[in-house]
Scaffold this active site. Structure first.
Site, short mmCIF file in Angstrom:
data_model
loop_
_atom_site.label_atom_id
_atom_site.label_comp_id
_atom_site.label_asym_id
_atom_site.label_seq_id
_atom_site.Cartn_x
_atom_site.Cartn_y
_atom_site.Cartn_z
NE ARG A 62 -3.74 -1.99 2.75
CZ ARG A 62 -4.69 -2.00 3.67
NH1 ARG A 62 -4.94 -0.92 4.37
NH2 ARG A 62 -5.39 -3.09 3.91
CE1 TYR B 187 -23.57 13.81 -11.90
CE2 TYR B 187 -22.37 13.95 -9.83
CZ TYR B 187 -23.57 13.86 -10.52
OH TYR B 187 -24.76 13.85 -9.83
CG HIS C 280 -6.61 -1.80 -5.29
ND1 HIS C 280 -5.32 -2.08 -4.91
CD2 HIS C 280 -7.01 -0.79 -4.48
CE1 HIS C 280 -4.95 -1.28 -3.93
NE2 HIS C 280 -5.96 -0.49 -3.64
#
Length: 744
Positions: free
Chosen positions: A38, A128, A84
């Site tokens: 990570r 969006y 992931h």
């Protein structure tokens, strides 16, 4: 202890082991997962797993720079479902950062829609916005389909993902990285890719080059938001050498004349990772809190470009002095921490310097070059094998046609007649009639010759390490033409300069109007400043349960010294004290003062003056008042022990009184002068400690003040004279029962 054997079945999964070992092993596994999976980037491609998976998903979806953009929600879904297994918002946040030109020196995602701004506003929801790869991302992925890197199974074993990307340019240093793991962190600033490539080419020419040699090419970090780097060269050299350090970065500003002798400061670039809206708010708070006496006003006139307008308090303020004061007080200057903690090719975390990181990148590029060459060699040899079969067919065209036309099993007959392989036979049988023309034969011979030449070149290259490094250098040189310093995308944005040596405090004081004030400090630590002199303290108002602690006459240009019972002095500028219109502010917001610590004395500093400091244990010394100044929040520790006395040296005799009511008087010259420490023994006690002390002149005589505030002459004070560190005699009749020379 008796261990009961669990019944067969699900009970077989019960483990009997010490809890400490179980927790240690599991926490270690978690820590390693966080570090490698990570938080830390790979030294080869400079990416964390989430970023690598995002780019690979864009590659698999064929969202290259020339393709039409797709909804970010689609990309996030692909990444989360295939590669992931974490939250969609975390993945989208990583995607957004890769698209922000003010976060990434070379953005890897081309975002369409609202992806946030430098003010700190968040991006629009993923439904969006749309995205695709940038040219820089394509360079990182170049060669991925040519066996350039290893692949590993995805988390569910249904597919594969790359262990590392081919990385066509040194992305780790070019874009930087930051992250916090378990027990370690990384913080790498962005750099100029053109300069990094120049340094790589220097390493290829001179492998023994030092970090100082490389810094002739890599001047320092290059932040996407620009700014001025004021870190000294020797400090940057140490940072690049060790992989740890910091970089001081300032805003870029210019002076604009406004007419009639006036001017304003225009800030066009702010430090990296500073949110513009919060910076404007911070400057406004400085004005409101009167902590920036040279600053008159600030406003944001930014459109697409940054434009912060800063107005001085008056036209007599020098612009350099104004900006230096703001650099000291606000985020117009920041220090970017550098901790180049990365994962090496084996996945081991470690802090690397500039040379080690560039060397690791070059080793990776060579490995990618060799693997791509071998992949290409396999393709060439497979094609040459087919072309050899087709040439045999053209040389025996009539017989081939006869076999194909009349034999029941033409494939086997072709293999037997011309000693072909199945692949060659299939290629002949799949050849169309129109390809049997003479021109086609010539084209095959030409292709065969070209591929054979290319094959020989690749084999020669694979056998020569020098040739491999030369090709690595050629590829980097080609890359320099795209991202070099001379190009628009590669031009350096952050410049270097030396911070001017301006005494900001002295210069600031010159512009502070000198006015009489009264400092009011309550018993509970609320401080404020009233204009003029306060003649009647009874008119002052305090919070419920609080009352007056200290009432100190001063001036706005003074520095207020506050002596605490833990032996520390704190310095507060009187010009920055809050107004007396309200109850003021807690002193503990201005200095690091513990709740259990009491305030012993408060007074304005006077240069050259000396003070007597004494502790409860009965020790003390004379200290130059200049030694008490310290503008750190933590203050300055000067007295060892519990402080109870702070006196101005205004006489030649010293009188001390203990909790036992005994007084001792001796010449002040017996006390040493020290900047800090414990001091010498002032008075001896069997029990208790020092209660109070006073200083007087032998000629004028001693006195004390009773509880009613009346001054009582002490004509026979010499009866209490003795040697320092003695026990003393009981106080005279009429001495205050508080056992103090002055009431508090």
């Amino acid at each position: 202890m008796t261990v009961h054997t669990p019944p067969p079945g699900d009970g077989d999964r019960i483990l009997d082991e010490p809890l400490t070992e179980a927790l240690s092993r599991r926490y270690l596994a978690y820590a390693l997962s966080t570090i490698t999976g990570r938080a830390l980037p790979d030294v080869r491609d400079g990416l964390k797993p989430v970023h690598r998976r995002l780019l690979y998903a864009l590659h698999e979806m064929r969202l290259n720079p020339t393709a039409s953009a797709r909804k970010c929600a689609k990309v996030v879904g692909e990444v989360m479902g295939n590669f992931h297994p974490h939250g969609d918002q975390a993945i989208y946040d990583a995607l957004v950062r890769l698209a922000q030109s003010f976060s990434q020196r070379y953005p890897l995602v081309d975002g369409q829609g609202n992806f946030g701004n430098i003010d700190g506003d968040n991006a629009a929801a993923m439904r969006y916005t749309e995205c695709r790869m940038t040219e820089a991302a394509s360079l990182l992925l170049d060669g991925l389909d040519e066996n350039a890197v290893d692949f590993k199974p995805t988390y569910d074993g249904q597919d594969e993902e790359p262990v590392v990307l081919p990385a066509g340019f040194p992305n780790l240093l070019a874009n930087g990285s930051s992250g916090i793991a378990v027990g370690m962190a990384t913080s790498i600033p962005p750099h100029n890719a053109g300069e990094l490539i120049d340094a790589c080419l220097l390493l290829l020419q001179r492998p023994e080059a030092t970090t100082a040699d490389l810094m002739e090419r890599v001047k320092g970090p290059d932040f996407p938001t620009g700014g001025i780097i004021v870190e000294p060269h020797h400090s940057l050299l140490e940072t690049f050498e060790t992989g740890r350090g910091g970089v001081r970065l300032r805003a870029r500003w210019t002076k604009e004349e406004t007419g009639r002798g006036g001017y304003q400061i225009v800030v066009t670039e702010i430090p990296y990772q500073v949110k513009k809206a919060e910076l404007v708010e911070q400057l406004a708070e400085l004005i409101e809190a009167k902590k920036a006496p040279l600053l008159g006003d600030v406003r944001d006139e930014s459109a697409e470009d940054v434009r912060l307008v800063i107005e001085p308090k008056n036209r007599n303020v020098e612009p350099e002095v104004l900006m230096e004061s703001l650099f000291k007080l606000s985020d117009l200057e920041t220090r970017f921490p550098v901790n180049m903690n990365v994962l090496d090719a084996r996945g081991t975390p470690g802090v690397l310097g500039l040379k080690a990181i560039l060397k690791a990148f070059l080793d990776h590029r060579r490995e990618v070059l060799v693997r791509r060459a071998r992949f290409r060699l396999e393709k060439i040899e497979a094609r040459l094998h087919i072309l050899d079969g087709l040439l045999i067919a053209y040389l025996n065209l009539d017989e081939v046609i006869r076999i194909v036309r009349y034999e029941d099993e033409p494939k086997q007959k072709l293999i037997a007649a011309f000693d072909l392989t199945e692949i060659q036979a299939d290629a002949i049988l799949n050849t169309r009639l129109r390809q049997l023309a003479r021109l086609e034969e010539m084209e095959i011979r030409r292709e065969h010759a070209e591929l054979a030449e290319e094959r020989d070149g690749i084999i020669a290259m694979l056998g020569s390490e020098a040739a491999q490094w030369k090709l690595v250098g050629t590829g980097l040189a080609d890359m320099r033409a795209v991202v070099g310093v001379g190009t628009e995308v590669g031009r350096r944005r952050s410049d270097f300069a030396e911070a001017p040596s301006i005494d900001v405090d002295t210069a600031t004081e010159a512009f502070i109007p000198r006015e009489t004030i009264t400092v009011i400090l309550s018993e509970k630590g609320w401080i404020r400043a009233a204009k003029g002199r306060v003649d009647d303290p009874s008119e002052l108002k305090f919070k419920e349960g609080d009352k007056l602690g200290f009432l100190v006459p001063a001036e706005t240009t003074d520095k207020l010294l506050i002596f605490a019972s833990d032996g520390r002095f704190f310095t507060v500028e009187c010009s920055k004290l809050p107004s007396a219109r309200g109850h003021g502010e807690p002193l503990r917001l201005m200095v690091d003062l513990d709740d259990k610590v009491k305030i012993i004395d408060v007074f304005p500093h006077k240069a050259g003056r000396k003070r007597i400091l004494a502790s409860k244990e009965g020790y003390g010394f004379i200290m130059p008042e200049d030694e008490a100044l310290a503008f750190r929040r933590a203050g300055k520790s000067v007295l060892n022990g519990t402080a109870v006395v702070s006196l101005e040296v205004a006489g030649d005799q010293m009188a001390v009184i203990g909790d036992n009511g005994k007084i001792l008087i001796y010449p002040l010259e017996e006390l040493p002068e020290m900047p800090r420490g414990k001091g010498v023994k002032l008075q001896s006690y069997r029990e208790g400690g020092l209660r109070d002390a006073t200083v007087f002149n032998a000629e004028t005589g001693a006195f004390w003040i009773d509880a009613a505030g009346r001054t009582r002459e002490w004509t026979d004070w010499k009866d209490w004279a003795g040697k320092r560190a003695g026990a003393g005699k009981l106080a005279p009749k009429g001495f205050p029962t508080s056992k103090r020379f002055r009431p508090r």
